[in-house]
Design a protein around this motif. Structure first.
Motif, mmCIF file in Angstrom:
data_model
loop_
_atom_site.group_PDB
_atom_site.id
_atom_site.type_symbol
_atom_site.label_atom_id
_atom_site.label_comp_id
_atom_site.label_asym_id
_atom_site.label_seq_id
_atom_site.Cartn_x
_atom_site.Cartn_y
_atom_site.Cartn_z
ATOM 1 N N CYS A 156 1.317 8.541 3.627
ATOM 2 C CA CYS A 156 1.647 7.950 4.925
ATOM 3 C C CYS A 156 3.093 8.329 5.275
ATOM 4 C CB CYS A 156 1.503 6.438 4.898
ATOM 5 S SG CYS A 156 2.097 5.623 6.392
ATOM 6 N N ALA A 184 -7.410 8.863 0.830
ATOM 7 C CA ALA A 184 -6.275 7.977 0.569
ATOM 8 C C ALA A 184 -5.994 7.079 1.761
ATOM 9 C CB ALA A 184 -5.038 8.805 0.224
ATOM 10 N N LEU A 185 -5.995 7.631 2.964
ATOM 11 C CA LEU A 185 -5.671 6.845 4.143
ATOM 12 C C LEU A 185 -6.789 5.873 4.508
ATOM 13 C CD1 LEU A 185 -3.923 9.635 6.206
ATOM 14 C CD2 LEU A 185 -2.836 7.571 5.292
ATOM 15 N N GLN A 193 -2.509 9.495 -3.141
ATOM 16 C CA GLN A 193 -3.608 10.447 -3.310
ATOM 17 C C GLN A 193 -3.874 10.610 -4.803
ATOM 18 O OE1 GLN A 193 -2.877 14.356 -1.731
ATOM 19 N NE2 GLN A 193 -4.948 15.085 -2.161
ATOM 20 N N LEU A 223 0.827 -1.196 0.000
ATOM 21 C CA LEU A 223 0.000 0.000 0.000
ATOM 22 C C LEU A 223 0.867 1.254 0.000
ATOM 23 C CD1 LEU A 223 -2.544 -1.173 2.727
ATOM 24 C CD2 LEU A 223 -2.926 -1.090 0.250
ATOM 25 N N GLU A 226 -3.729 -0.673 -5.399
ATOM 26 C CA GLU A 226 -4.504 0.572 -5.406
ATOM 27 C C GLU A 226 -4.534 1.270 -6.765
ATOM 28 O OE1 GLU A 226 -3.398 2.701 -1.330
ATOM 29 O OE2 GLU A 226 -1.651 1.788 -2.297
ATOM 30 N N ALA A 237 -0.948 4.327 -0.083
ATOM 31 C CA ALA A 237 -1.868 5.390 0.332
ATOM 32 C C ALA A 237 -1.705 6.583 -0.598
ATOM 33 C CB ALA A 237 -1.657 5.788 1.787
ATOM 34 N N MET A 250 3.281 -1.313 4.095
ATOM 35 C CA MET A 250 2.981 0.098 3.880
ATOM 36 C C MET A 250 4.247 0.873 3.537
ATOM 37 S SD MET A 250 1.326 2.870 3.667
ATOM 38 C CE MET A 250 -0.305 2.202 3.885
ATOM 39 N N ARG A 303 -11.669 3.408 -4.121
ATOM 40 C CA ARG A 303 -11.813 2.515 -2.981
ATOM 41 C C ARG A 303 -12.536 1.226 -3.350
ATOM 42 N NH1 ARG A 303 -13.014 3.506 3.072
ATOM 43 N NH2 ARG A 303 -14.165 1.655 3.708
ATOM 44 N N ALA A 318 -6.565 2.922 2.244
ATOM 45 C CA ALA A 318 -5.460 2.038 2.612
ATOM 46 C C ALA A 318 -5.819 1.178 3.815
ATOM 47 C CB ALA A 318 -4.207 2.869 2.898
#
Length: 339
Positions: A52, A20-21, A11, A7, A311, A9, A41, A316, A24
């Motif tokens: 992140c 974004a967060l 944007q 991941l 991602e 995260a 991560m 999402r 994730a």
């Protein structure tokens, strides 16, 4: 075979930091439900490529939200951290999670982060080996002192000590021959990036094996990891179309945020060409396409642990569907092919 999700995260256009967060976090929880083995991560500072700033903090949150899956940092940027502080956090998470934490470390880049955190360019150019060795000593010893170039302190007790012996899993992100040799001399697994294909990965694995043998390590006992873009759809053209619609805009804005600490201009990839490259060398397509691609990479490189960037569609719902389909339709096919 072992499979994780990777991941960033990121944007994507039209998203804010919360979007974004939250995506994730939802992806990490979904990965456990889908049968993945681990969640990794990334850590970035001051850029929307990934929002992140602490992979350790994110991993700790994931470990608290899950019960089975392992969580790792891919990576914690060692030149911007005090190695003892990072090692203490790793030992703490190893204790609290019952051994479900993996520490991934890397050199990062010559970015403005080094200025902001006050560590300086030398921490990136010269300080990584000393920092890595201090992390390893902290995770394996009851007491530690330091008398190096960057870190010098009297002997102190390690509290808490990790529960995993000889130490929690530590992996090293390797993008250059020098870092490959550094990891090999210490017998630590490599984490290879998603920017290179099978031939480059195999070359690095072979270089690692030669150096590891010379240092007295058995390279066959080391399980390297490889990151890969993964997106599954009913047909390959649909999968490529989804990534091509979302990734270039994110890459263009995100990668433009990198600033060198020395002020030199940064070379940037063409976002469309880079998206096309990633689609061509990674598991992107139908379930059979994805399984075949992963099995081919495993056969060509000897790597048996993959962390999949999920991602890429920038949405999402699509991310969660991608994770579910990978777990249900792709991972079993790979395991059948590899045995």
């Amino acid at each position: 075979m072992r499979f994780g999700i990777f991941l960033l995260a990121g944007q994507f256009p039209g998203q804010d930091h919360t979007d974004a967060l939250e995506t994730a976090v939802a992806a990490a929880v979904a990965a456990e439900d889908a049968g993945f083995d681990d969640v990794w991560m990334a850590e970035h500072h001051f850029i929307p490529y990934g929002v992140c700033p602490s992979a350790v903090a994110f991993a700790s949150y994931v470990l608290g939200r899950t019960r089975r899956i392992h969580a790792g940092t891919a990576i914690s940027i060692l030149p911007t951290r005090h190695p003892v502080a990072l090692a203490e956090e790793a030992a703490l998470l190893d204790q609290l999670s019952g051994g479900r934490f993996w520490l991934g470390v890397g050199r990062g880049g010559p970015w403005v982060d080094l200025e902001v955190f006050g560590t300086g360019l030398a921490a990136y150019e010269e300080g990584f080996p000393e920092s890595l060795d201090l992390v390893l000593r902290w995770l394996t010893s009851p007491r530690v002192e330091a008398s190096g170039t960057r870190y010098r302190f009297r002997e102190v007790p390690v509290v808490p000590r990790p529960r995993t012996r000889p130490h929690p899993p530590v992996v090293v992100a390797c993008t250059s021959p020098g870092t490959v040799e550094l990891a090999a001399r210490r017998g630590l697994p490599m984490l290879l990036g998603m920017h290179i294909g099978d031939a480059e990965k195999a070359e690095l694995v072979n270089r690692y094996a030669a150096v590891a043998r010379a240092a007295g390590h058995d390279p066959g006992a080391v399980r390297h990891l490889a990151a890969a873009v993964a997106y599954v759809a009913d047909h390959r053209e649909d999968a490529v179309k989804a990534l091509r619609a979302a990734m270039p805009g994110w890459l263009e804005r995100g990668l433009a945020g990198y600033q060198r600490v020395d002020g030199r201009p940064t070379e940037r990839r063409d976002p469309v060409a880079y998206t096309d490259l990633l689609c061509s060398i990674h598991p992107v397509g139908s379930p059979d396409d994805c399984a075949a691609r992963l099995a081919e990479t495993a056969a060509r490189t000897g790597i048996r642990h993959f962390i999949l960037f999920v991602e890429g569609a920038g949405d999402r719902d699509r991310t969660l569907e991608n994770i579910a389909r990978l777990g249900r339709e792709v991972l079993p096919r790979v395991r059948e092919r590899i045995g």
